[in-house]
Design an enzyme around this catalytic site. Structure first.
Site, mmCIF file in Angstrom:
data_model
loop_
_atom_site.group_PDB
_atom_site.id
_atom_site.type_symbol
_atom_site.label_atom_id
_atom_site.label_comp_id
_atom_site.label_asym_id
_atom_site.label_seq_id
_atom_site.Cartn_x
_atom_site.Cartn_y
_atom_site.Cartn_z
ATOM 1 N N TYR A 194 2.932 2.218 -13.689
ATOM 2 C CA TYR A 194 3.822 2.701 -12.650
ATOM 3 C C TYR A 194 4.699 2.381 -12.094
ATOM 4 C CZ TYR A 194 0.406 0.727 -9.124
ATOM 5 O OH TYR A 194 -0.297 0.695 -8.658
ATOM 6 N N LYS A 241 -2.732 13.290 -0.916
ATOM 7 C CA LYS A 241 -3.699 13.563 -0.983
ATOM 8 C C LYS A 241 -3.943 15.325 -1.311
ATOM 9 C CE LYS A 241 -4.809 8.913 -0.965
ATOM 10 N NZ LYS A 241 -5.783 8.314 -0.405
ATOM 11 N N LYS A 248 -1.625 10.531 -8.771
ATOM 12 C CA LYS A 248 -2.608 9.080 -8.338
ATOM 13 C C LYS A 248 -3.377 8.480 -8.782
ATOM 14 C CE LYS A 248 -2.407 6.695 -4.203
ATOM 15 N NZ LYS A 248 -4.080 6.037 -3.645
ATOM 16 N N GLU A 272 -2.634 0.616 -13.096
ATOM 17 C CA GLU A 272 -4.059 1.532 -12.355
ATOM 18 C C GLU A 272 -5.382 1.070 -13.308
ATOM 19 O OE1 GLU A 272 -3.949 2.112 -9.371
ATOM 20 O OE2 GLU A 272 -5.809 2.673 -8.358
ATOM 21 N N LYS A 310 7.972 9.179 -5.153
ATOM 22 C CA LYS A 310 8.683 8.257 -5.109
ATOM 23 C C LYS A 310 10.757 8.474 -5.537
ATOM 24 C CE LYS A 310 5.418 5.877 -7.641
ATOM 25 N NZ LYS A 310 5.258 4.582 -8.766
ATOM 26 N N SER A 344 1.155 -1.085 0.059
ATOM 27 C CA SER A 344 -0.209 0.332 0.039
ATOM 28 C C SER A 344 0.759 0.927 -0.097
ATOM 29 C CB SER A 344 -0.859 -0.094 0.722
ATOM 30 O OG SER A 344 -1.711 0.923 1.599
ATOM 31 N N CYS A 391 -43.634 5.905 -10.081
ATOM 32 C CA CYS A 391 -45.035 6.004 -11.034
ATOM 33 C C CYS A 391 -46.005 4.944 -11.931
ATOM 34 C CB CYS A 391 -44.580 7.393 -12.218
ATOM 35 S SG CYS A 391 -46.744 7.514 -12.838
ATOM 36 N N ARG A 405 -4.281 -6.404 -6.682
ATOM 37 C CA ARG A 405 -3.679 -6.522 -5.956
ATOM 38 C C ARG A 405 -4.507 -7.860 -4.165
ATOM 39 N NH1 ARG A 405 -2.440 -1.353 -2.726
ATOM 40 N NH2 ARG A 405 -4.425 -1.321 -1.249
ATOM 41 N N CYS A 425 -49.092 7.227 -18.273
ATOM 42 C CA CYS A 425 -48.157 8.843 -17.878
ATOM 43 C C CYS A 425 -47.434 9.631 -19.070
ATOM 44 C CB CYS A 425 -46.733 8.527 -16.752
ATOM 45 S SG CYS A 425 -46.174 9.483 -16.186
ATOM 46 N N GLU A 474 4.449 11.310 -9.492
ATOM 47 C CA GLU A 474 4.030 10.995 -11.208
ATOM 48 C C GLU A 474 2.052 10.973 -9.942
ATOM 49 O OE1 GLU A 474 3.651 6.763 -11.163
ATOM 50 O OE2 GLU A 474 6.164 6.834 -10.520
ATOM 51 N N CYS A 489 -47.085 11.824 -8.998
ATOM 52 C CA CYS A 489 -46.476 11.431 -10.311
ATOM 53 C C CYS A 489 -46.953 13.613 -10.427
ATOM 54 C CB CYS A 489 -46.373 10.902 -11.306
ATOM 55 S SG CYS A 489 -45.434 10.808 -12.622
ATOM 56 N N ASP A 500 -6.590 6.440 -9.583
ATOM 57 C CA ASP A 500 -7.851 6.626 -9.011
ATOM 58 C C ASP A 500 -8.469 5.095 -9.732
ATOM 59 O OD1 ASP A 500 -9.173 6.695 -6.283
ATOM 60 O OD2 ASP A 500 -10.181 7.854 -7.216
HETATM 61 P P1 AMP Z 1 -3.559 3.392 -1.436
HETATM 62 O O1 AMP Z 1 -4.541 2.264 -2.354
HETATM 63 O O2 AMP Z 1 -4.142 3.921 -0.535
HETATM 64 O O3 AMP Z 1 -3.190 2.692 -0.168
HETATM 65 O O4 AMP Z 1 -2.607 3.464 -2.278
HETATM 66 C C1 AMP Z 1 -1.435 2.320 -3.606
HETATM 67 C C2 AMP Z 1 -2.440 1.924 -4.438
HETATM 68 O O5 AMP Z 1 -1.740 3.397 -5.148
HETATM 69 C C3 AMP Z 1 -1.263 0.922 -4.766
HETATM 70 O O6 AMP Z 1 -1.836 -0.195 -5.071
HETATM 71 C C4 AMP Z 1 -1.817 1.834 -6.627
HETATM 72 O O7 AMP Z 1 -2.392 0.866 -7.153
HETATM 73 C C5 AMP Z 1 -2.306 2.908 -6.243
HETATM 74 N N1 AMP Z 1 -1.859 3.985 -7.209
HETATM 75 C C6 AMP Z 1 -2.419 4.999 -8.220
HETATM 76 N N2 AMP Z 1 -1.661 5.395 -8.964
HETATM 77 C C7 AMP Z 1 -0.435 5.174 -8.649
HETATM 78 C C8 AMP Z 1 1.375 5.704 -9.080
HETATM 79 N N3 AMP Z 1 1.336 6.384 -9.516
HETATM 80 N N4 AMP Z 1 2.237 5.165 -7.788
HETATM 81 C C9 AMP Z 1 1.988 3.897 -7.396
HETATM 82 N N5 AMP Z 1 0.930 3.626 -7.185
HETATM 83 C C10 AMP Z 1 -0.510 4.546 -7.263
#
Ligand code: AMP
Length: 668
Positions: free
Chosen positions: A224, A311, A115, A172, A287, A82, A423, A136, A429, A113, A405, A117
């Site tokens: 990534y 974040k 993050k 991701e 990183k 994580s 409805c 994962r 309608c 980079e 309605c 989602d």
């Molecule tokens: P979390 O789930 O909040 O612990 O965040 C870790 C997860 O962020 C990793 O398992 C990845 O799936 C995700 N993630 C998204 N973008 C990146 C990135 N650029 N580098 C590393 N992890 C990333």
């Protein structure tokens, strides 16, 4: 020297791989969609006719089809950790201090980079070929979802060039915002619940059993992290560049930063610009760039010490709730919508936000006149998160959810287990009636050219149509006097309606507007029951036997066909020639319809291979001849029919049937 079939197949695969890469990774296509589709169809045909050259990594295999009942659990060779989180500049400075202490140096370079989602995935390549894709899971082991991952076009199945024999790469799986919106628009139009947000939809998609359904979802994968024991480079940034050269999609928004100040700059820039991105991001991942420093730092029990997530703050605004309006969907579902004092949020002015249903209003205990917090996620419209009670005016009015309605005044119902009020007067309608006709003509349903939502409104208010079957009775002279219609547009609309009788059964089934029967469910039902008659006969058990059909859908189908008015509509559609049987079913028909007839087949077909077509003709009593003569009764012409054959048929006055004509004949 003429090319062998094998050479043709290999060349087409190579070309299509390149086009896929250009389109899905570089976002810069060198050919039109039409040419791409043609080449893909040509490859599919060659592969079907020459099964000895099957290759699971061929671009044709991206459409899925493999069904996995239970995903295999695979242990990760390298644990998937994580990330620790940070929320401020101070947090980052503290992290830097810890790094400096552990490494004994101030000289640390970083890579930033975004993050992404979505859902993390680990891809394993051996000798340049994708072997496995594993989620994962708990970090130690995850589910093997390779069949589903193969449908994501931007993930290479074979690598362009192999710098590494065997390695793993992590990324991701995301659902870009546009694709998510389109999916939800289609679901709403089909009377299905919209998906909540892109992230859950992406991770849910990976666990679907039918990879053909996954292939329909516009998923993407952003990479990534390259994992290998012998990387030919010494920094993380270079591994990303290497991944890009290998053909992976590594976003452009990555940067090498010589200091935490530069990292902060990257964060500030993207905090502003993230709203213009085609996908969701909730932060930045920082990183340590040097791989040897990463090694030295190692991991805690949960996360690498060499990386940290920063974040972003969620985009929220507060504004005044002026009133609540209620929308009626085509299935009768009622949605309450908050009408707000306009407020600027993530680059757009927001005036409306969803309140979902009565429970949500109760949960928020929101009152008219309240100041509410609204947040914009990946959802179609923003949502109301909560109420700022400190700003509640003394005269704020508690919300009385409607009982009737807003369109036709019928008392609303709410069935057990349903979140929404409905409805129930589907046939009285007006909004529901018009909504159903508009759905019927829409692109993914009957795809009727020349008619739009507004024309349907007019036709309905003029009393010319009361349901979708009425469309087939319209004449150009009835349409012409309508607003914005002229002789030509009226004729186009009538032609469009007439042509829609060619639309395949699965789309017709979707067009009928049965609640919870969206495109995918319609496809499954059509495939399973093959005809409307088969489906109408099905009882609860027969419906539940269909893959991924549960009680909710089954009940809705039974309810639909239990209503005599719907049976009458279906019978009228049948009378107008609308397709109520699948081609597959027609192609298996056995009859003596062609008894004593001589037929010649020419060209390429979509529902049959040529051998299948010949068998079908024989199964219906016909004889297949090799060449056209005065004795030939019909020619069945597919795509690319030879010009000399066509000329000869015309010269001898022999009727030429299309594939659709032939199937239509069998269906009758
Ligand atoms: P979390 O789930 O909040 O612990 O965040 C870790 C997860 O962020 C990793 O398992 C990845 O799936 C995700 N993630 C998204 N973008 C990146 C990135 N650029 N580098 C590393 N992890 C990333």
């Amino acid at each position: 020297m003429p090319e062998t079939i094998k050479q043709q197949i290999l060349a087409l695969r190579q070309a299509l791989r390149t086009y896929n890469y250009e389109y899905y990774v570089l976002d810069d296509s060198s050919i039109s969609d039409h040419v791409f589709d043609q080449k893909m169809a040509e490859l599919a045909r060659l592969e079907q006719d020459n099964p000895q050259y099957f290759d699971p990594h061929s671009p044709t295999q991206r459409v899925g089809g493999e069904v996995t009942k239970h995903f295999k659990n695979l242990k990760h060779r390298y644990r998937m950790y994580s990330l620790d989180n940070s929320y401020s500049r101070e947090d980052l400075l503290d992290w830097e201090k810890r790094l400096q202490k552990l490494l004994g140096t101030d000289r640390i370079e970083y890579t930033c980079e975004l993050k992404y989602d979505g859902a993390s995935i680990n891809l394993r390549y051996e000798n340049g070929v994708l072997q496995t894709a594993v989620t994962r899971g708990d970090g130690f082991q995850g589910d093997e979802v390779t069949a589903n991952i193969k449908t994501i076009r931007s993930i290479p199945l074979l690598l362009k060039k192999s710098m590494l024999d065997t390695f793993e790469i992590r990324g991701e799986v995301i659902l870009p915002l546009d694709g998510f919106k389109n999916m939800n628009t289609a679901r709403l139009a089909a009377g299905e619940q919209p998906f909540k947000n892109p992230r859950n939809t992406a991770s849910g998609s990976l666990k679907l059993q039918d990879s053909a359904v996954v292939a329909q979802r516009p998923l993407d994968c952003l990479l990534y992290h390259v994992v290998s024991d012998d990387l030919p480079v010494s920094t993380h940034y270079e591994t990303l560049e290497m991944a890009r050269t290998l053909g992976f999609k590594v976003p452009k928004a990555i940067e090498r930063c010589a200091s935490i100040e530069a990292v902060m700059q990257f964060i500030e820039t993207w905090d502003q610009q993230r709203h213009q991105l085609p996908y969701e991001t909730d932060g930045v991942v920082v990183k340590v760039n040097s791989l040897s420093q990463q090694d030295e730092l190692g991991h805690t029990s949960k996360a690498p010490r060499w990386a940290i997530a920063y974040k972003f703050k969620a985009v929220q605004q507060s504004t005044v709730l002026r009133e609540i309006s209620y929308q009626v969907g085509r299935t009768g579902a009622i949605t309450p919508v908050a009408n707000l004092a306009p407020v600027s949020l993530a680059g757009t002015v927001v005036k409306r936000a969803s309140l979902h249903n009565a429970d949500q209003i109760e949960k928020l205990s929101v009152r008219l006149g309240d100041t509410v917090y609204v947040e914009k996620g990946g959802d179609i419209i923003p949502k109301v998160l909560g109420v700022d009670l400190s700003k509640r005016p003394v005269d704020a009015v508690p919300v009385q959810y409607i009982n009737h309605c807003p369109d036709c005044g019928t008392t609303l119902v709410r069935k057990e287990g349903d979140a929404k009020h409905y409805c129930p007067d589907s046939y009285g309608c007006p909004t529901q009636i018009k909504g159903r006709i508009q759905h019927f003509i829409s692109r993914k349903a009957m795809d009727i050219d020349g008619l739009g939502a507004e024309t349907v409104e007019l036709l309905f208010s003029e009393g010319l149509i009361c349901n979708y079957a009425d469309l087939y009775t319209l004449t150009a002279s009835q349409l012409e006097p309508l607003e914005r219609m002229a002789a030509k547009s009226a004729q186009n609309a009538v032609t469009g309606i007439k042509q829609s009788i060619e639309i395949p059964f699965e789309k017709v089934l979707f067009a009928l507007g049965i609640r919870f029967v969206g495109e995918t469910v319609a496809r499954k039902l059509a495939k399973h029951f093959r005809s409307i008659d088969g489906l109408m006969k099905a009882d609860m058990d027969a419906l539940l036997a269909v893959d991924e059909i549960g009680e909710r859908i089954a009940n809705s189908v039974l309810e639909f066909f239990g209503d005599l008015r719907n049976i009458q509509l279906v019978n009228r559609l049948r009378q107008y020639g609308v397709q109520l049987m699948s081609n597959e079913s027609a192609s298996l028909a056995v009859s003596n319809l062609l008894q004593g007839k001589k037929l010649v087949v020419s060209g390429v077909f979509t529902s049959f291979t040529r051998t299948e077509l010949k068998k079908s003709i024989e199964a219906n009593g016909g004889v297949v001849a090799g060449s056209i003569s005065a004795k030939t009764d019909f020619v069945i012409a597919g795509d690319q029919m030879g010009p000399s054959k066509r000329a000869k048929a015309v010269q001898l006055g022999i009727p030429i049937l299309s594939e659709a004509d032939y199937l239509g004949m069998l269906k009758k």
